[in-house]
Scaffold this motif. Structure first.
Motif, PDB file in Angstrom:
ATOM      1  N   GLN A 133       0.821  -1.208   0.000  1.00 11.60           N
ATOM      2  CA  GLN A 133       0.000   0.000   0.000  1.00 11.60           C
ATOM      3  C   GLN A 133       0.856   1.260   0.000  1.00 11.60           C
ATOM      4  OE1 GLN A 133      -3.343   0.198   2.663  1.00 11.60           O
ATOM      5  NE2 GLN A 133      -3.780  -2.002   2.500  1.00 11.60           N
ATOM      6  N   LEU A 134       2.008   1.203   0.661  1.00 15.41           N
ATOM      7  CA  LEU A 134       2.899   2.358   0.686  1.00 15.41           C
ATOM      8  C   LEU A 134       3.438   2.648  -0.712  1.00 15.41           C
ATOM      9  CD1 LEU A 134       4.455   4.562   2.120  1.00 15.41           C
ATOM     10  CD2 LEU A 134       6.165   2.851   2.792  1.00 15.41           C
ATOM     11  N   ALA A 135       3.805   1.606  -1.452  1.00 13.44           N
ATOM     12  CA  ALA A 135       4.283   1.793  -2.828  1.00 13.44           C
ATOM     13  C   ALA A 135       3.205   2.437  -3.692  1.00 13.44           C
ATOM     14  CB  ALA A 135       4.717   0.452  -3.413  1.00 13.44           C
ATOM     15  N   GLU A 136       1.983   1.985  -3.521  1.00  9.86           N
ATOM     16  CA  GLU A 136       0.869   2.556  -4.289  1.00  9.86           C
ATOM     17  C   GLU A 136       0.609   4.006  -3.890  1.00  9.86           C
ATOM     18  OE1 GLU A 136      -2.273  -0.103  -3.336  1.00  9.86           O
ATOM     19  OE2 GLU A 136      -1.580  -1.720  -4.680  1.00  9.86           O
ATOM     20  N   ASP A 137       0.731   4.278  -2.599  1.00 13.13           N
ATOM     21  CA  ASP A 137       0.491   5.636  -2.119  1.00 13.13           C
ATOM     22  C   ASP A 137       1.536   6.599  -2.656  1.00 13.13           C
ATOM     23  OD1 ASP A 137      -0.961   7.496  -0.336  1.00 13.13           O
ATOM     24  OD2 ASP A 137       0.890   7.514   0.830  1.00 13.13           O
ATOM     25  N   LYS A 138       2.784   6.186  -2.675  1.00 13.02           N
ATOM     26  CA  LYS A 138       3.848   7.044  -3.214  1.00 13.02           C
ATOM     27  C   LYS A 138       3.614   7.349  -4.684  1.00 13.02           C
ATOM     28  CE  LYS A 138       7.606   5.717  -0.063  1.00 13.02           C
ATOM     29  NZ  LYS A 138       8.923   5.030   0.069  1.00 13.02           N
ATOM     30  N   GLN A 139       3.140   6.343  -5.400  1.00  9.78           N
ATOM     31  CA  GLN A 139       2.896   6.524  -6.836  1.00  9.78           C
ATOM     32  C   GLN A 139       1.731   7.493  -7.070  1.00  9.78           C
ATOM     33  OE1 GLN A 139       2.299   2.838  -8.890  1.00  9.78           O
ATOM     34  NE2 GLN A 139       2.291   3.770 -10.929  1.00  9.78           N
ATOM     35  N   ALA A 140       0.730   7.451  -6.190  1.00  8.12           N
ATOM     36  CA  ALA A 140      -0.455   8.287  -6.364  1.00  8.12           C
ATOM     37  C   ALA A 140      -0.290   9.695  -5.791  1.00  8.12           C
ATOM     38  CB  ALA A 140      -1.650   7.616  -5.711  1.00  8.12           C
ATOM     39  N   LEU A 141       0.773   9.916  -4.989  1.00  8.96           N
ATOM     40  CA  LEU A 141       0.960  11.199  -4.312  1.00  8.96           C
ATOM     41  C   LEU A 141       1.033  12.340  -5.316  1.00  8.96           C
ATOM     42  CD1 LEU A 141       1.353  12.202  -1.366  1.00  8.96           C
ATOM     43  CD2 LEU A 141       3.813  12.201  -1.809  1.00  8.96           C
ATOM     44  N   GLY A 142       0.168  13.331  -5.173  1.00  8.44           N
ATOM     45  CA  GLY A 142       0.157  14.491  -6.051  1.00  8.44           C
ATOM     46  C   GLY A 142      -0.863  14.434  -7.161  1.00  8.44           C
ATOM     47  N   THR A 143      -1.434  13.257  -7.410  1.00  8.27           N
ATOM     48  CA  THR A 143      -2.373  13.128  -8.535  1.00  8.27           C
ATOM     49  C   THR A 143      -3.769  13.663  -8.204  1.00  8.27           C
ATOM     50  OG1 THR A 143      -3.012  10.886  -7.842  1.00  8.27           O
ATOM     51  CG2 THR A 143      -1.149  11.079  -9.371  1.00  8.27           C
ATOM     52  N   GLN A 144      -4.061  13.882  -6.929  1.00  8.22           N
ATOM     53  CA  GLN A 144      -5.400  14.322  -6.566  1.00  8.22           C
ATOM     54  C   GLN A 144      -5.422  15.759  -6.030  1.00  8.22           C
ATOM     55  OE1 GLN A 144      -7.180  11.425  -3.881  1.00  8.22           O
ATOM     56  NE2 GLN A 144      -6.093   9.756  -4.885  1.00  8.22           N
ATOM     57  N   ASP A 145      -4.306  16.470  -6.138  1.00 11.72           N
ATOM     58  CA  ASP A 145      -4.217  17.803  -5.548  1.00 11.72           C
ATOM     59  C   ASP A 145      -5.210  18.779  -6.175  1.00 11.72           C
ATOM     60  OD1 ASP A 145      -2.161  16.542  -4.301  1.00 11.72           O
ATOM     61  OD2 ASP A 145      -0.633  18.030  -4.787  1.00 11.72           O
ATOM     62  N   ALA A 146      -5.246  18.827  -7.482  1.00 16.53           N
ATOM     63  CA  ALA A 146      -6.117  19.786  -8.166  1.00 16.53           C
ATOM     64  C   ALA A 146      -7.586  19.537  -7.831  1.00 16.53           C
ATOM     65  CB  ALA A 146      -5.900  19.698  -9.680  1.00 16.53           C
ATOM     66  N   GLN A 147      -7.951  18.272  -7.790  1.00 14.36           N
ATOM     67  CA  GLN A 147      -9.332  17.919  -7.459  1.00 14.36           C
ATOM     68  C   GLN A 147      -9.668  18.347  -6.029  1.00 14.36           C
ATOM     69  OE1 GLN A 147     -10.130  13.756  -8.035  1.00 14.36           O
ATOM     70  NE2 GLN A 147     -12.226  13.880  -7.205  1.00 14.36           N
ATOM     71  N   ALA A 148      -8.722  18.185  -5.118  1.00 20.05           N
ATOM     72  CA  ALA A 148      -8.959  18.567  -3.727  1.00 20.05           C
ATOM     73  C   ALA A 148      -9.103  20.077  -3.595  1.00 20.05           C
ATOM     74  CB  ALA A 148      -7.806  18.081  -2.845  1.00 20.05           C
ATOM     75  N   VAL A 149      -8.278  20.827  -4.315  1.00 17.00           N
ATOM     76  CA  VAL A 149      -8.353  22.292  -4.254  1.00 17.00           C
ATOM     77  C   VAL A 149      -9.675  22.789  -4.827  1.00 17.00           C
ATOM     78  CG1 VAL A 149      -7.336  24.427  -5.139  1.00 17.00           C
ATOM     79  CG2 VAL A 149      -5.854  22.604  -4.280  1.00 17.00           C
ATOM     80  N   ALA A 150     -10.165  22.115  -5.856  1.00 18.91           N
ATOM     81  CA  ALA A 150     -11.415  22.531  -6.512  1.00 18.91           C
ATOM     82  C   ALA A 150     -12.667  22.126  -5.729  1.00 18.91           C
ATOM     83  CB  ALA A 150     -11.472  21.923  -7.908  1.00 18.91           C
ATOM     84  N   ALA A 151     -12.532  21.247  -4.783  1.00 19.74           N
ATOM     85  CA  ALA A 151     -13.695  20.771  -4.024  1.00 19.74           C
ATOM     86  C   ALA A 151     -14.324  21.905  -3.216  1.00 19.74           C
ATOM     87  CB  ALA A 151     -13.279  19.634  -3.097  1.00 19.74           C
ATOM     88  N   LYS A 152     -15.636  21.779  -2.957  1.00 18.02           N
ATOM     89  CA  LYS A 152     -16.359  22.815  -2.231  1.00 18.02           C
ATOM     90  C   LYS A 152     -15.976  22.855  -0.752  1.00 18.02           C
ATOM     91  CE  LYS A 152     -20.445  22.813  -5.221  1.00 18.02           C
ATOM     92  NZ  LYS A 152     -21.918  22.638  -5.275  1.00 18.02           N
ATOM     93  N   ASP A 153     -15.592  21.733  -0.199  1.00 15.83           N
ATOM     94  CA  ASP A 153     -15.178  21.699   1.208  1.00 15.83           C
ATOM     95  C   ASP A 153     -13.696  21.356   1.309  1.00 15.83           C
ATOM     96  OD1 ASP A 153     -14.747  18.747   1.443  1.00 15.83           O
ATOM     97  OD2 ASP A 153     -16.910  18.666   1.076  1.00 15.83           O
ATOM     98  N   GLY A 154     -13.167  21.468   2.527  1.00 13.14           N
ATOM     99  CA  GLY A 154     -11.729  21.283   2.716  1.00 13.14           C
ATOM    100  C   GLY A 154     -11.295  19.915   3.189  1.00 13.14           C
ATOM    101  N   ASN A 155     -12.220  18.930   3.204  1.00  9.87           N
ATOM    102  CA  ASN A 155     -11.880  17.606   3.732  1.00  9.87           C
ATOM    103  C   ASN A 155     -10.707  16.960   3.012  1.00  9.87           C
ATOM    104  OD1 ASN A 155     -13.959  16.975   5.880  1.00  9.87           O
ATOM    105  ND2 ASN A 155     -15.315  17.569   4.202  1.00  9.87           N
ATOM    106  N   ALA A 156     -10.747  16.965   1.673  1.00  8.14           N
ATOM    107  CA  ALA A 156      -9.696  16.312   0.889  1.00  8.14           C
ATOM    108  C   ALA A 156      -8.351  17.019   1.073  1.00  8.14           C
ATOM    109  CB  ALA A 156     -10.076  16.276  -0.581  1.00  8.14           C
ATOM    110  N   GLN A 157      -8.381  18.345   1.141  1.00  7.97           N
ATOM    111  CA  GLN A 157      -7.132  19.082   1.330  1.00  7.97           C
ATOM    112  C   GLN A 157      -6.480  18.752   2.680  1.00  7.97           C
ATOM    113  OE1 GLN A 157      -9.074  22.906   0.021  1.00  7.97           O
ATOM    114  NE2 GLN A 157      -6.956  23.418  -0.516  1.00  7.97           N
ATOM    115  N   VAL A 158      -7.298  18.632   3.707  1.00  2.55           N
ATOM    116  CA  VAL A 158      -6.752  18.286   5.023  1.00  2.55           C
ATOM    117  C   VAL A 158      -6.105  16.908   4.980  1.00  2.55           C
ATOM    118  CG1 VAL A 158      -7.336  17.753   7.419  1.00  2.55           C
ATOM    119  CG2 VAL A 158      -8.341  19.760   6.308  1.00  2.55           C
TER     120      VAL A 158
END
Length: 408
Positions: free
Chosen positions: A304-329
């Motif tokens: 899971q750690l290997a997968e997490d490292k690979q995915a790190l940074g791929t969801q940033d834009a989506q989190a910033v665009a979200a209406k609430d701050g849950n994903a950013q936190v």
């Protein structure tokens, strides 16, 4: 909770410290009012006490007691010397009763009553009649006695006699306003609340112990007590394990397994990996019949750690665009765990500021912990102090504030 605390607090050597002595010369003008048929055996008794011949001294006291029509002062003087003889002989209970009796006699000088009560209380304590020791030392204090030893005997006697409510009341009053009470006082107060099943007061007292005397055993006790509180939500289990890890109080293989599993469930495999490595390094995990299961847990964590490292940074834009701050936190916290503290903390702060959080107090608790992980202790304390609520987050934040204020 705390083994041996009472032995450290008991001041057995003090029980005879206030024991009054008497000599005919010291009586001055009063001695002239003592008839020779009383005074001679009393003086002989005093000389024998000094020579450590207490049996013979008590015989002389009985001779004085046999004199008819003794004055109130002669009765008092005889009783007082008898008490001294019993104390010298090591008969604490007989000495206690005699000192108590002397204090109550009409012929006892008013100025000496508190001293006699002090001696009686000390002897009752030495004789392990704690109920009487508490009663007599309580009278001493009520009558204006100021000897600190008697206050110690009073509180300890209340506890040892099983009067835990009285112990808590007396100690609470004594500790009020003290910046740094003694460790023994706080230990006894905590134990009294525990005996009374007053978990709220118990936890507050142990927190005060932690503030003044940080020890691993106290952390174990207070975290366990917090875990049992009705308001502590299960969702904060990972936050509890973080505090256990920080204070070095994870003790069992099961606790380490929980720390790993909880971090994996919440999507933080790098945190799971750190907990796993700590458990393995301490040789608490990976031992005996659990070794194979722990190996599989480690394999899952690494995957899971290997997968997490690979995915790190791929969801940033989506989190910033979200209406609430849950994903950013959540993403910001993960960045902090991966060593990108500045980026992660900025993202967490932005998410909290955006709002719409499912649990804003949990988010602040997580932010405070993130600042701790990033090595920014002052900021971590500042954030922890802003956490409020009644479902456990504020309690944990308070403990974090204590820990962060003490640790280097």
């Amino acid at each position: 909770m705390i083994k041996g605390y009472l032995a450290a607090a008991m001041l057995v050597g003090l029980v005879g410290a206030a024991m009054p002595t008497v000599s005919m010369a010291e009586e001055g003008a009063k001695a002239t009012a003592v008839r020779s048929e009383v005074g001679k055996p009393i003086q002989a008794a005093l000389d024998l006490i000094k020579a450590k011949k207490t049996k013979e001294a008590l015989a002389k006291v009985r001779d004085a007691e046999a004199v008819k029509d003794r004055t109130p002062y002669e009765i008092y003087l005889t009783e007082r010397v008898k008490a001294q003889a019993y104390a010298s002989a090591g008969d604490a209970m007989a000495a206690a009763r005699a000192f108590e009796s002397a204090a109550a006699l009409p012929g006892a000088p008013a100025a000496e009553r508190t001293t006699l009560l002090s001696a009686a209380a000390g002897q009752y304590y030495s004789g392990r009649d704690y109920a009487k020791a508490a009663a007599i030392s309580g009278r001493y204090l009520k009558d204006g006695g100021t000897d600190a030893t008697m206050r110690t005997i009073y509180v300890q006697s209340l506890y040892l006699s099983g009067d835990f409510a009285g112990t808590a009341k007396a100690l609470s009053a004594e500790l009020q306003g003290q910046k740094k009470p003694s460790e023994e006082q706080l230990q006894m107060l905590a134990q009294a609340y525990l005996k009374l099943n007053d978990q709220t007061s118990y936890s507050k007292t142990v927190e005060r112990l932690l503030s003044n005397y940080p020890k691993k055993e106290y952390w174990q006790s207070v975290i366990y007590a917090v875990k049992q509180q009705p308001g502590m939500s299960d969702r904060l289990a990972l936050d509890l394990s973080r505090l256990l890890r920080a204070t070095g109080t994870l003790r069992t293989s099961a606790e380490y397994e929980d720390a790993v599993a909880l971090a994996l469930q919440q999507g933080y495999p790098i945190e799971a990996k750190k907990a796993y490595d700590e458990g393995m390094a301490a040789k608490i995990m990976g031992q005996g019949s659990d070794a194979d299961r722990h190996r599989r847990l480690g394999d899952m964590t690494n995957k899971q750690l290997a997968e997490d490292k690979q995915a790190l940074g791929t969801q940033d834009a989506q989190a910033v665009a979200a209406k609430d701050g849950n994903a950013q936190v959540n993403l910001g916290y993960n960045y902090v765990l991966h060593g990108q503290a500045d980026k992660g903390l900025e993202m967490m702060e932005a998410g909290i500021k955006k709002g719409g959080l499912k649990r804003p107090e949990d988010a602040k608790l997580r932010l405070g912990y993130a600042y701790y992980v990033a090595g920014k202790r002052a900021k971590a304390i500042q954030v922890m102090k802003t956490v409020t609520g009644t479902d456990g987050a504020a309690t944990l934040a308070g403990l974090w504030s204590i820990y962060l204020s003490q640790s280097n």
